[in-house]
Design a protein around this motif. Structure first.
Motif, mmCIF file in Angstrom:
data_model
loop_
_atom_site.group_PDB
_atom_site.id
_atom_site.type_symbol
_atom_site.label_atom_id
_atom_site.label_comp_id
_atom_site.label_asym_id
_atom_site.label_seq_id
_atom_site.Cartn_x
_atom_site.Cartn_y
_atom_site.Cartn_z
ATOM 1 N N TRP A 1 0.848 -1.187 0.000
ATOM 2 C CA TRP A 1 0.000 0.000 0.000
ATOM 3 C C TRP A 1 0.890 1.247 0.000
ATOM 4 O O TRP A 1 2.070 1.163 0.329
ATOM 5 N N ASP A 2 0.299 2.366 -0.340
ATOM 6 C CA ASP A 2 1.047 3.617 -0.292
ATOM 7 C C ASP A 2 0.898 4.310 1.064
ATOM 8 O O ASP A 2 1.688 5.183 1.399
ATOM 9 N N LYS A 3 -0.109 3.901 1.827
ATOM 10 C CA LYS A 3 -0.236 4.318 3.229
ATOM 11 C C LYS A 3 -1.253 3.407 3.903
ATOM 12 O O LYS A 3 -2.213 2.952 3.273
ATOM 13 N N ILE A 4 -1.021 3.149 5.183
ATOM 14 C CA ILE A 4 -1.976 2.396 5.994
ATOM 15 C C ILE A 4 -2.381 3.272 7.168
ATOM 16 O O ILE A 4 -1.529 3.832 7.860
ATOM 17 N N PHE A 5 -3.683 3.384 7.376
ATOM 18 C CA PHE A 5 -4.241 4.154 8.481
ATOM 19 C C PHE A 5 -4.982 3.186 9.389
ATOM 20 O O PHE A 5 -5.990 2.596 8.989
ATOM 21 N N TYR A 6 -4.487 3.006 10.605
ATOM 22 C CA TYR A 6 -5.084 2.043 11.532
ATOM 23 C C TYR A 6 -5.562 2.739 12.798
ATOM 24 O O TYR A 6 -4.846 3.542 13.390
ATOM 25 N N THR A 7 -6.779 2.401 13.219
ATOM 26 C CA THR A 7 -7.312 2.860 14.497
ATOM 27 C C THR A 7 -7.567 1.645 15.377
ATOM 28 O O THR A 7 -8.261 0.710 14.967
ATOM 29 N N GLY A 8 -7.001 1.653 16.581
ATOM 30 C CA GLY A 8 -7.197 0.513 17.463
ATOM 31 C C GLY A 8 -6.230 0.536 18.626
ATOM 32 O O GLY A 8 -5.923 1.599 19.173
ATOM 33 N N ASN A 9 -5.717 -0.635 18.974
ATOM 34 C CA ASN A 9 -4.840 -0.731 20.142
ATOM 35 C C ASN A 9 -3.387 -0.922 19.742
ATOM 36 O O ASN A 9 -3.062 -1.221 18.591
ATOM 37 N N GLY A 10 -2.515 -0.747 20.717
ATOM 38 C CA GLY A 10 -1.080 -0.800 20.460
ATOM 39 C C GLY A 10 -0.594 -2.163 20.027
ATOM 40 O O GLY A 10 0.342 -2.268 19.219
ATOM 41 N N LYS A 11 -1.201 -3.227 20.536
ATOM 42 C CA LYS A 11 -0.782 -4.579 20.170
ATOM 43 C C LYS A 11 -0.948 -4.811 18.667
ATOM 44 O O LYS A 11 -0.024 -5.263 17.981
ATOM 45 N N VAL A 12 -2.123 -4.480 18.154
ATOM 46 C CA VAL A 12 -2.362 -4.634 16.714
ATOM 47 C C VAL A 12 -1.596 -3.577 15.935
ATOM 48 O O VAL A 12 -1.132 -3.825 14.821
ATOM 49 N N GLY A 13 -1.430 -2.395 16.526
ATOM 50 C CA GLY A 13 -0.644 -1.345 15.868
ATOM 51 C C GLY A 13 0.756 -1.807 15.549
ATOM 52 O O GLY A 13 1.306 -1.489 14.481
ATOM 53 N N ARG A 14 1.360 -2.589 16.447
ATOM 54 C CA ARG A 14 2.702 -3.126 16.199
ATOM 55 C C ARG A 14 2.684 -4.138 15.050
ATOM 56 O O ARG A 14 3.624 -4.209 14.248
ATOM 57 N N ILE A 15 1.603 -4.914 14.968
ATOM 58 C CA ILE A 15 1.466 -5.867 13.858
ATOM 59 C C ILE A 15 1.361 -5.115 12.536
ATOM 60 O O ILE A 15 1.984 -5.490 11.528
ATOM 61 N N VAL A 16 0.571 -4.044 12.533
ATOM 62 C CA VAL A 16 0.412 -3.229 11.318
ATOM 63 C C VAL A 16 1.740 -2.621 10.906
ATOM 64 O O VAL A 16 2.131 -2.664 9.725
ATOM 65 N N MET A 17 2.482 -2.066 11.867
ATOM 66 C CA MET A 17 3.783 -1.468 11.548
ATOM 67 C C MET A 17 4.768 -2.491 11.017
ATOM 68 O O MET A 17 5.528 -2.219 10.083
ATOM 69 N N THR A 18 4.744 -3.684 11.591
ATOM 70 C CA THR A 18 5.652 -4.746 11.139
ATOM 71 C C THR A 18 5.352 -5.133 9.699
ATOM 72 O O THR A 18 6.264 -5.291 8.878
ATOM 73 N N ALA A 19 4.068 -5.283 9.386
ATOM 74 C CA ALA A 19 3.682 -5.626 8.015
ATOM 75 C C ALA A 19 4.035 -4.499 7.057
ATOM 76 O O ALA A 19 4.506 -4.740 5.937
ATOM 77 N N ALA A 20 3.819 -3.256 7.481
ATOM 78 C CA ALA A 20 4.102 -2.109 6.614
ATOM 79 C C ALA A 20 5.593 -1.967 6.346
ATOM 80 O O ALA A 20 6.003 -1.537 5.254
ATOM 81 N N ALA A 21 6.414 -2.341 7.323
ATOM 82 C CA ALA A 21 7.861 -2.194 7.174
ATOM 83 C C ALA A 21 8.402 -3.011 6.006
ATOM 84 O O ALA A 21 9.391 -2.621 5.373
ATOM 85 N N LYS A 22 7.761 -4.115 5.707
ATOM 86 C CA LYS A 22 8.207 -4.976 4.595
ATOM 87 C C LYS A 22 8.247 -4.200 3.289
ATOM 88 O O LYS A 22 9.127 -4.417 2.444
ATOM 89 N N HIS A 23 7.298 -3.281 3.102
ATOM 90 C CA HIS A 23 7.217 -2.496 1.860
ATOM 91 C C HIS A 23 7.610 -1.035 2.083
ATOM 92 O O HIS A 23 7.418 -0.207 1.190
ATOM 93 N N LEU A 24 8.146 -0.713 3.270
ATOM 94 C CA LEU A 24 8.454 0.683 3.632
ATOM 95 C C LEU A 24 7.227 1.572 3.467
ATOM 96 O O LEU A 24 7.319 2.718 3.010
ATOM 97 N N THR A 25 6.079 1.027 3.832
ATOM 98 C CA THR A 25 4.829 1.769 3.726
ATOM 99 C C THR A 25 4.649 2.667 4.938
ATOM 100 O O THR A 25 4.737 2.196 6.075
ATOM 101 N N PRO A 26 4.387 3.952 4.738
ATOM 102 C CA PRO A 26 4.130 4.825 5.891
ATOM 103 C C PRO A 26 2.813 4.474 6.563
ATOM 104 O O PRO A 26 1.871 4.006 5.907
#
Length: 493
Positions: free
Chosen positions: A196-221
């Protein structure tokens, strides 16, 4: 015409392969260029306004199915705010889209410079269950206003609202560039595997870390709208009747405490605590009656899992005997009454994790300064609240407390001002949105410097000489003489 495979991608059996098909379709839509035009953006936002107007009753019914949310709360906190965000974007969008002229420097003379806001591309919005309509559509409004193609993944914990989005949003927006994907963890995982070109997530920190980890694979902000334990510092120098009403409506009038900006705990002095507790009790009884479990003005706990999580906080032996008001439970109807707890141990479970429910600890200290120290010893919250008439305390609070946002003498209302950014800091989130901040969140700020073919300065070109170096040093240091010499083309060659 829609690709049948793309239509199938948002249906049953959504997996990584079909997620890839969906993203490819969105990329074709974005690559066509139509999302960049003001006309396309405005048409989508007008469609969303019509959707809200046409489907208000269905939206309220879905919110009631998911959370037993009172109609007044559904309108005030979700429907009206979503419509206001859309109409504000429609009013301001042309101005937001205009390139921003900025000054130039002596080293680029003669030139002009501007910042161009361009859409980041194809974006993913993953929303939360506690305000399932507002927290889904508000980021989508920002993504569309900025000219992006967008996929929305509503929360499966609010299934009625998720299903409603899947049904109605395609009828009011361009379905080739705005998609809804229903589902739970497998579907979200499949989406996060894509680029993706950007991911916008609303929720908790536990899932937020999962989202960031997945985004890091593609250097997605990413933008992460998380939560945290939002403190309320109550000084003795207050109008206690007004203060307790505003605290109560910010806690229990916001989805029965299931809100990221709901007060998580109160801090006050030991000497003022009895007055505050007594006033809170009177306010709660006035708001919700002697049997709050029967009140139609309190949302229920979203599901049995969260009900058990909240009751386990009360079952903690460390908080035994600290309940000074409330505590009633109705597991069948997933209701927990507004509950006040006084001086629970600092190491109890209720003080370690975000409560996200109708339980409100009150912690006391000898001095107000001790309260400030306590706040600053914890992770940075999404919101921090202060009630006082003391301007010096207000100034100290604003200067010393780090939080995503803060209110003085009220709670939660700051998120309703579209001129203020809404977002966290540190553990409570990354990035901000609302109003122009939503537009900016989904835009790339492209620097554009423009020069003509005149105004050549030979000093910048090889072969380098001491004289040229002197001219360049003068230019960098802002020397008018060096500028004049450069304009005159000296030294030659």
């Amino acid at each position: 015409m829609e690709n049948p495979a793309e239509e199938e991608a948002v249906g049953v059996g959504f997996d990584g392969a079909r997620a890839a098909v969906l993203v490819a379709g969105l990329r074709r839509g974005f690559a066509s260029g139509r999302t960049r035009s003001y006309e396309w953006r405005a048409a989508q936002l007008k469609g969303i306004v019509r959707m809200i107007d046409d489907k208000e009753a269905e939206i309220m019914a879905a919110l009631h199915d998911d959370l037993a949310k009172p109609h007044m709360e559904s309108y005030l906190h979700e429907i009206s705010l979503a419509k206001a965000a859309c109409t504000f974007a429609l009013k301001e969008m042309k101005r937001w889209m205009k390139p921003e002229k900025v000054p130039t420097s002596i080293t680029t003379f003669p030139s002009s410079a501007e910042i161009v806001s361009e859409p980041v591309g194809v974006v993913l919005v993953i929303s939360a269950w506690n305000y399932p309509f507002l927290l889904s559509i508000d980021p989508v409004i920002g993504a569309i206003a900025a000219g992006n193609a967008v996929a929305l993944k509503p929360s499966e914990v609010a299934p009625a609202t998720s299903s409603l989005f899947a049904t109605i949003l395609p009828k009011y927006t361009d379905n080739s560039c705005v998609k809804v994907v229903e589902g739970s963890i497998p579907e979200t995982t499949a989406l996060l595997e894509q680029k993706w070109d950007k991911i916008f997530y609303t929720g908790n920190g536990k899932v937020g870390r999962i989202v960031m980890t997945a985004a890091a694979k593609h250097l997605t902000p990413v933008a992460l709208e998380l939560g945290g334990k939002c403190p309320v510092l109550v000084d003795s120098n207050v109008n206690v009747k007004v203060a307790t009403k505003r605290i109560a409506v910010g806690k229990w009038g916001c989805n029965n405490g299931q809100a990221c900006v709901a007060p998580d705990y109160i801090l006050t002095t030991k000497s003022f605590a009895p007055t505050l507790v007594d006033a809170m009790k009177k306010t709660l009884e006035k708001f919700y009656g002697k049997d709050p479990l029967e009140s139609p003005d309190l949302s229920r706990i979203v599901n049995a899992k969260h009900f058990r999580r909240l009751t386990s906080l009360l079952d903690d032996e460390k908080v035994s005997g600290t309940i000074v008001y409330g505590g009633q439970q109705d597991e069948k109807h997933l209701k927990i009454a507004p509950t006040l707890l006084l001086d629970v141990p600092h190491d109890s479970l209720i003080m370690k994790e975000e409560i996200f429910g109708p339980l409100l600890p009150i912690i006391t200290f000898n001095e107000v300064e001790d309260c400030l120290d306590f706040i600053n010893s914890k992770a940075k919250p999404l919101a921090a609240y202060l009630f006082t008439k003391d301007k010096r305390l207000e100034e100290r609070f604003v200067k010393t407390v780090s939080a995503g946002g803060m209110l003085i003498n009220d709670t939660a209302l700051h998120l309703a001002n579209p001129h203020l950014p809404f977002g966290g800091v540190g553990e409570s989130g990354i990035g901000a949105y609302h109003g122009k901040f939503s537009f900016d969140s989904f835009s790339h700020k492209k620097a554009v410097l423009s020069r003509g073919f005149g105004g050549e300065a030979p000093a910048r070109y090889p072969p380098y000489t001491p004289q040229k170096q002197k001219i360049l040093r003068g230019l960098i240091n802002g020397s008018i003489i060096a500028l004049l010499l450069a304009i005159l083309g000296w030294p030659r060659g």
